[in-house]
Design an enzyme around this catalytic site. Structure first.
Site, PDB file in Angstrom:
ATOM      1  CE  LYS A 112      12.962 -71.790   7.399  1.00 34.57           C
ATOM      2  NZ  LYS A 112      12.139 -70.958   8.115  1.00 34.57           N
TER       3      LYS A 112
ATOM      4  CD  GLU B 160      23.367 -71.143  -1.806  1.00 32.81           C
ATOM      5  OE1 GLU B 160      23.684 -71.731  -2.577  1.00 32.81           O
ATOM      6  OE2 GLU B 160      22.792 -69.850  -1.252  1.00 32.81           O
TER       7      GLU B 160
ATOM      8  CB  CYS C  24      21.031 -55.045  40.618  1.00 32.49           C
ATOM      9  SG  CYS C  24      22.069 -54.670  42.279  1.00 32.49           S
TER      10      CYS C  24
ATOM     11  CE  LYS D 257      15.474 -69.637   4.881  1.00 38.48           C
ATOM     12  NZ  LYS D 257      15.918 -68.652   5.879  1.00 38.48           N
TER      13      LYS D 257
HETATM   14 ZN   LIG Z   1      23.184 -55.865  42.932  1.00 41.80          ZN
END
Ligand SMILES: [Zn+2]
Length: 864
Positions: A407, A198, A535, A200
């Protein structure tokens, strides 16, 4: 000698994910065991070296020469003793380090290292422990599950009837094979052992306790013995049935599963948080774990889901917990039949297999499907399918012997950093991107990778031309992990106070619009600066305008129905809507009266006639467009001030602060004037102090507000909106009139909720202090975070649909009635106990149909 020692303590293993072989410098190979176990892992080791050993070194005050002394030991005997001592010291160190990372991961939901780095620490620990089993008693990482329960969290603690263990990990095929051999040796059976595979899920574990089919409580894993009460957090979460209605439900039943946030939800909520300048969750897993740690569940914006994968106590009663009363006999039956029949969402069983090859097939197939999964997965779990065999295998202190997690590999490569480019995100964050000599990682050619933010560049001491480790894990964007090889060694020898390299510094102007760039303060009022550089161009920055427009139209902002992302994206990309003001001129430009030719992309498409045929040859507007015009028109006639302020998208100004500001200033003009005065006077001025002094504002928000209004382009955009005839409704300033002073607690969070538009009121007769006539209606177009309980059913709508409708209008769905509940929406077959409770607490009850119709039409609801 050093590397020989390393070989003695680490058993080399081969990974099945054979990437290019590579050599590694001795500098990367530390005795700490963090060094490589196989060629493909080597590259990751160098990154581990950077993080792990730096962390180790920071905590370590051992003389640097000790390892060499160790090597120089002449006699074999002394060597063995010295090695054992060093191993003991190393184990203690790793133990403390693992503990500190466990606390960060489990308790704080804010891990500092990647899962791969953590796994490396664990492996280093396990390797030493395996070599010196007698050292086990001195440390705890080998026995610990999760992290010690945080006693200061404020959430009540609950003991698990049965310990909630973690899973052992396998990182390669040999480790899976070894697991199978152990199981099969124990089984000693002639028939092959069946395993259920199954996915993880990478979330946070929790256990749901049912007694006689009724949900009693939900508890987080905690330290495996005791967890925190998360019942409120999971109440109503998807996949958590309140009542089990399937056949043969044992009287006591604990269902274990993974609480997670779907990828889409995570992205949506995080995008919203980003617009508001709130701290972002690093990933969906942290978001889920973070949501479960909230004291006030009303603060949670992440829709939690529960995927069941196992069971805890199962039995006749609490004292006699016993597996023989299990209505299932295999894992696959539990997942495939028992859970779904009782209304749970179960992790899918990928298949039942008896051979290693079959398990590997499941693993590989899932690894390929990984990027398309709706949730994050980090491996495949193989469980012994038979519950009888599971029981007989049992568990050790930390993990069951009948299951293992295989993993997925994080893939990485080493290449040269050629340049750093700056990208402007949709919400204005400037992200540095590494331009690399292209390198093949796991079959993909990688030539660009994210650098997250400028602080990261400095922290990793990257420089143009250096060798860097690049990692790619699943669907995750490739990222630069650290410097590599000699460059790494060189950097660790650098003077910490050395002058920063030019590449560590963000640009001063936005590369897209030329606006100035600001380091965003953290959303908390601590005044600390975050690592995000933004920005300040806002609506005028081409990279940001789409997201800003979406925010402007969003539910808590102007709430313009019909301007969801899809439509807005079309209008935006066609150049029809570039600024908020453009929204209000849409009808004038394209409406039926405009006489203008309707753009081809906006004509009738797929509108069906009464016979169900698609209308041909029409060039009229889509009906949805006409609907949109009327929705916009409705808003133009009156926008509550707080909505308008929120819609501007001033960094850090959330819906709540917008209300505070609206009730404080009353008019947009007064708000703007105050902000401009503060901008002019500077942070030390009286005007700034006046802003800062507003309850709930503080210095960080003051800075955001003044910066916003000081930017001419922003003021111009506001003027443009107003010039299209948008009416911003003034809010009433001052304290609430006496007659409203005893309003239910739902408005208590809003300071001075005097204005009906700023804080819609709900007035139930029983709560009025005097008999003076009051309007017994409730405004449902904006539920303003009212807590609402829905009970019963509505013919054509699912429960989720009703909840969704409430939430879309700003309400908060509650599962049980309390004195803070604003109203109960009652459908057919509404629970009598709920109605009685509502009456007792004086909570108004509204007929569900009436309520939903009112939502649809925007009419107020009469209260009975
Ligand atoms: Zn900008």
């Amino acid at each position: 000698m050093k590397s020989m020692l390393m070989r003695m303590s680490i058993v080399p293993r081969h990974s099945r994910h054979g990437l290019a072989s590579s050599s590694t410098t001795t500098a990367e190979m530390r005795w700490s065991g963090v060094a490589s176990t196989s060629a493909p892992r080597v590259r990751r080791e160098s990154m581990r070296h950077s993080v792990v050993t730096r962390a180790l070194e920071a905590e370590d005050s051992r003389p640097a020469g000790e390892e060499l002394d160790l090597n120089a030991a002449a006699s074999k005997n002394t060597d063995a003793i010295a090695r054992r001592d060093a191993a003991a010291a190393e184990l203690t160190r790793l133990d403390a380090l693992i503990l500190s990372h466990d606390v960060k991961y489990y308790n704080d939901a804010a891990p500092e290292i990647s899962d791969a780095e953590y796994d490396a620490l664990r492996r280093a620990y396990d390797t030493i422990e395996a070599e010196y089993p007698d050292l086990k008693a001195t440390t705890s990482a080998g026995r610990r599950v999760g992290a010690p329960v945080d006693t200061s969290s404020g959430l009540p603690k609950i003991s698990h009837a049965r310990a909630m263990l973690s899973l052992g990990n396998a990182f390669n095929v040999e480790q899976v094979e070894a697991f199978m051999k152990r199981v099969e040796k124990h089984a000693a059976s002639t028939t092959p052992v069946e395993y259920c595979a199954e996915p993880k899920i990478d979330g946070a574990s929790a256990s749901l306790r049912y007694e006689y089919g009724q949900l009693v409580y939900a508890v987080s894993r905690g330290d495996g013995q005791m967890g925190e009460d998360v019942t409120r957090h999971l109440m109503g979460a998807r996949g958590v049935p309140q009542k089990l209605t399937g056949a043969s439900v044992p009287p006591v039943l604990e269902i274990r599963g993974e609480v997670h946030v779907a990828e889409d939800d995570f992205k949506r909520v995080n995008a919203r948080r980003e617009v508001l300048g709130l701290r972002l969750f690093k990933n969906a897993r942290n978001a889920a774990a973070g949501a479960m740690r909230l004291l006030d569940t009303a603060d949670n914006q992440m829709p939690l889901r529960f995927l069941a994968y196992g069971w805890g106590a199962v039995g006749a009663n609490d004292d006699d917990v016993d597996d023989s009363s299990m209505p299932w006999s295999t894992e696959s039956e539990f997942l495939g039949e028992f859970l779904p029949s009782n209304g749970f969402d179960a992790v899918p069983c990928l298949g039942v297999a008896t051979t290693l090859d079959e398990l590997m097939e499941a693993h590989d197939a899932l690894e390929i499907a990984r990027p398309t999964m709706p949730y994050h997965i980090d491996g495949v779990v193989y469980k012994v399918n038979s519950t009888t065999l599971q029981n007989s295998l049992g568990a050790d202190a930390r993990q069951p012997r009948w299951a293992i997690a295989h993993k997925f590999t994080a893939m990485s490569g080493v290449t040269t950093l050629r340049a750093i480019e700056v990208q402007v995100g949709r919400t204005g964050a400037l992200t540095p991107v590494a331009v690399l000599d292209s390198v093949d990682i796991g079959g993909a050619s990688i030539s660009r990778a994210t650098l997250h933010n400028f602080d990261e560049i400095a922290r990793k001491r990257l420089k143009i031309g250096a060798q860097v480790v690049v990692e790619r894990a699943g669907d995750v964007i490739p990222r630069v992990v650290s410097l590599a090889g000699d460059d790494l060694e060189e950097a660790s020898a650098m003077d910490p106070d050395a002058k920063p390299l030019p590449e560590w510094l963000p640009p001063t102007r936005c590369p897209d619009c030329g606006s100035s760039v600001a380091r965003a303060p953290l959303s908390s009022s601590k005044g600390a600066m975050g690592s995000i550089v933004r920005c300040t161009g806002g609506l005028q920055c081409p990279s940001q305008s789409m997201e800003r427009l979406l925010h402007f139209c969003a539910r808590d902002a102007l709430d313009i129905r019909g301007l969801a992302r899809g439509t807005l994206e079309t209008l935006h990309s066609e150049g029809v809507v570039k600024t908020p003001a453009d929204i209000f001129t849409l009808e004038r430009r394209f409406g039926p009266q405009s006489g203008a030719e309707v753009p081809s992309w906006w004509r009738y498409a797929g509108v069906k006639n009464s016979k169900g045929e698609i209308k041909q040859g029409s060039d009229g507007l889509k009906q949805s467009a006409l609907k949109l015009f009327s929705a916009i028109e409705l808003r133009r006639k009156g926008v509550p001030l707080y909505r308008f302020i929120y819609a501007l998208g001033i960094p850090n100004i959330g819906a709540h602060t917008a209300k505070v500001l609206a009730t404080h200033y009353g008019t947009l003009e007064a708000f703007k004037k105050a902000a401009l005065a503060a901008a002019k006077g500077g942070p030390e001025s009286l005007a700034s102090a006046a802003l800062t002094a507003i309850d709930g504002v503080g210095p960080v928000l003051t800075q955001s507000i003044t910066e916003f209004w000081a930017e001419r382009a922003n003021a111009r955009i506001v003027d443009e909106i107003l010039a299209t005839g948008v009416v911003v409704l003034d809010a009433k300033v001052g304290k609430a009139p006496k007659s409203q002073a005893s309003r239910p607690a739902l408005t208590s969070q809003t300071p001075a909720p005097a204005d009906a538009s700023a804080a819609p009121s709900i007035t139930a007769p029983s709560q009025l202090p005097t008999a003076q006539p009051m309007e017994k209606t409730m405004e449902v177009t904006d539920l303003n975070s009212m807590k609402i309980v829905f009970t019963g059913s509505v013919d054509d709508m699912s429960r989720e649909d009703v909840h969704d409708a409430i939430e879309r209008h700003g309400g908060v769905v509650q599962s049980s009635i309390s004195s803070k509940t604003a109203c109960v929406i009652a459908g057919a077959g509404a629970g009598p106990s709920k109605l009685t409770k509502a009456r007792e607490l004086g909570v108004p009850v509204i007929d569900a149909r009436t309520f939903l119709d009112a939502i649809a039409s925007g009419r107020p609801v009469p209260l009975k």
